[in-house]
Design a protein around this motif. Structure first.
Motif, PDB file in Angstrom:
ATOM      1  N   PHE A  42       0.834  -1.202   0.000  1.00 62.65           N
ATOM      2  CA  PHE A  42       0.000   0.000   0.000  1.00 62.65           C
ATOM      3  C   PHE A  42       0.870   1.254   0.000  1.00 62.65           C
ATOM      4  CE2 PHE A  42      -2.006   3.418   2.430  1.00 62.65           C
ATOM      5  CZ  PHE A  42      -3.170   3.632   1.701  1.00 62.65           C
ATOM      6  N   TYR A  43       1.874   1.275   0.870  1.00 62.69           N
ATOM      7  CA  TYR A  43       2.762   2.434   0.936  1.00 62.69           C
ATOM      8  C   TYR A  43       3.449   2.663  -0.408  1.00 62.69           C
ATOM      9  CZ  TYR A  43       6.534   5.580   2.050  1.00 62.69           C
ATOM     10  OH  TYR A  43       7.401   6.643   2.039  1.00 62.69           O
ATOM     11  N   ASN A  44       3.957   1.608  -1.000  1.00 63.47           N
ATOM     12  CA  ASN A  44       4.637   1.736  -2.294  1.00 63.47           C
ATOM     13  C   ASN A  44       3.700   2.275  -3.368  1.00 63.47           C
ATOM     14  OD1 ASN A  44       7.235   1.051  -1.655  1.00 63.47           O
ATOM     15  ND2 ASN A  44       7.086  -1.044  -2.392  1.00 63.47           N
ATOM     16  N   LYS A  45       2.509   1.748  -3.437  1.00 64.79           N
ATOM     17  CA  LYS A  45       1.550   2.213  -4.453  1.00 64.79           C
ATOM     18  C   LYS A  45       1.156   3.660  -4.209  1.00 64.79           C
ATOM     19  CE  LYS A  45      -0.369  -2.108  -6.024  1.00 64.79           C
ATOM     20  NZ  LYS A  45       0.045  -2.061  -7.404  1.00 64.79           N
ATOM     21  N   ARG A  46       0.940   4.008  -2.966  1.00 66.23           N
ATOM     22  CA  ARG A  46       0.561   5.374  -2.602  1.00 66.23           C
ATOM     23  C   ARG A  46       1.705   6.342  -2.868  1.00 66.23           C
ATOM     24  NH1 ARG A  46      -4.369   7.618  -1.748  1.00 66.23           N
ATOM     25  NH2 ARG A  46      -4.237   9.019  -0.005  1.00 66.23           N
ATOM     26  N   HIS A  47       2.898   5.932  -2.497  1.00 64.51           N
ATOM     27  CA  HIS A  47       4.084   6.778  -2.669  1.00 64.51           C
ATOM     28  C   HIS A  47       4.368   6.979  -4.159  1.00 64.51           C
ATOM     29  CE1 HIS A  47       7.669   8.738  -1.275  1.00 64.51           C
ATOM     30  NE2 HIS A  47       8.425   7.985  -2.042  1.00 64.51           N
ATOM     31  N   LYS A  48       4.232   5.936  -4.940  1.00 63.48           N
ATOM     32  CA  LYS A  48       4.465   6.017  -6.386  1.00 63.48           C
ATOM     33  C   LYS A  48       3.439   6.946  -7.021  1.00 63.48           C
ATOM     34  CE  LYS A  48       5.202   2.998 -10.348  1.00 63.48           C
ATOM     35  NZ  LYS A  48       5.205   1.613 -10.818  1.00 63.48           N
ATOM     36  N   HIS A  49       2.196   6.841  -6.572  1.00 63.36           N
ATOM     37  CA  HIS A  49       1.124   7.685  -7.093  1.00 63.36           C
ATOM     38  C   HIS A  49       1.397   9.162  -6.767  1.00 63.36           C
ATOM     39  CE1 HIS A  49      -2.852   9.033  -8.237  1.00 63.36           C
ATOM     40  NE2 HIS A  49      -3.017   9.555  -7.038  1.00 63.36           N
ATOM     41  N   ASN A  50       1.835   9.435  -5.545  1.00 59.32           N
ATOM     42  CA  ASN A  50       2.135  10.809  -5.134  1.00 59.32           C
ATOM     43  C   ASN A  50       3.335  11.383  -5.855  1.00 59.32           C
ATOM     44  OD1 ASN A  50      -0.046  10.917  -3.440  1.00 59.32           O
ATOM     45  ND2 ASN A  50       1.113  10.372  -1.612  1.00 59.32           N
TER      46      ASN A  50
END
Length: 123
Positions: A111-119
């Motif tokens: 989740f963190y990776n996907k969120r961080h990549k999106h941001n």
């Protein structure tokens, strides 16, 4: 390397301390039989804090690689398996840790990776 080790220790501590707190404040013994309602509550509570543990582990490690989350998951499952083999009584808590909480800790990192990549894409 020290940061990664510390991240695993903190992640595991989040998992353990919140688990101990649930049983302490509820008055339930972790290796005794429980009602279906308490097992469901424990599953939701444990999954939430396993997710948080995985998230925090990846944040502290400052890596995008989920290997650190797999290590955390193996530690959670490993200690649960050890407890399952060595303790008497009901084993529902260990089974939850092995089959639900351990994998959910990986999802926290994902989740963190996907969120961080999106941001990152929005900057």
């Amino acid at each position: 390397m020290i940061r990664k080790i510390l991240s695993i220790i903190v992640g595991y501590a989040i998992f353990v301390v919140t688990s101990l707190a649930l049983f302490k404040f509820s008055g339930h013994a972790p290796h005794s039989d429980a009602t279906t309602a308490f097992i469901v509550l424990t599953t939701i509570y444990g999954a939430f804090f396993s997710f948080v543990a995985g998230l925090v582990t990846l944040i502290i490690a400052k890596t995008k690689n989920l290997k650190i989350n797999f290590v955390l998951a193996l530690i959670i499952a490993g200690f649960a398996l050890f407890s399952l083999l060595k303790s008497a009584g009901s084993h529902w808590t260990q089974l939850l840790a092995i089959f639900i909480f351990s994998p959910v800790s990986i999802m926290g990192g994902l989740f963190y990776n996907k969120r961080h990549k999106h941001n990152e894409g929005n900057h």
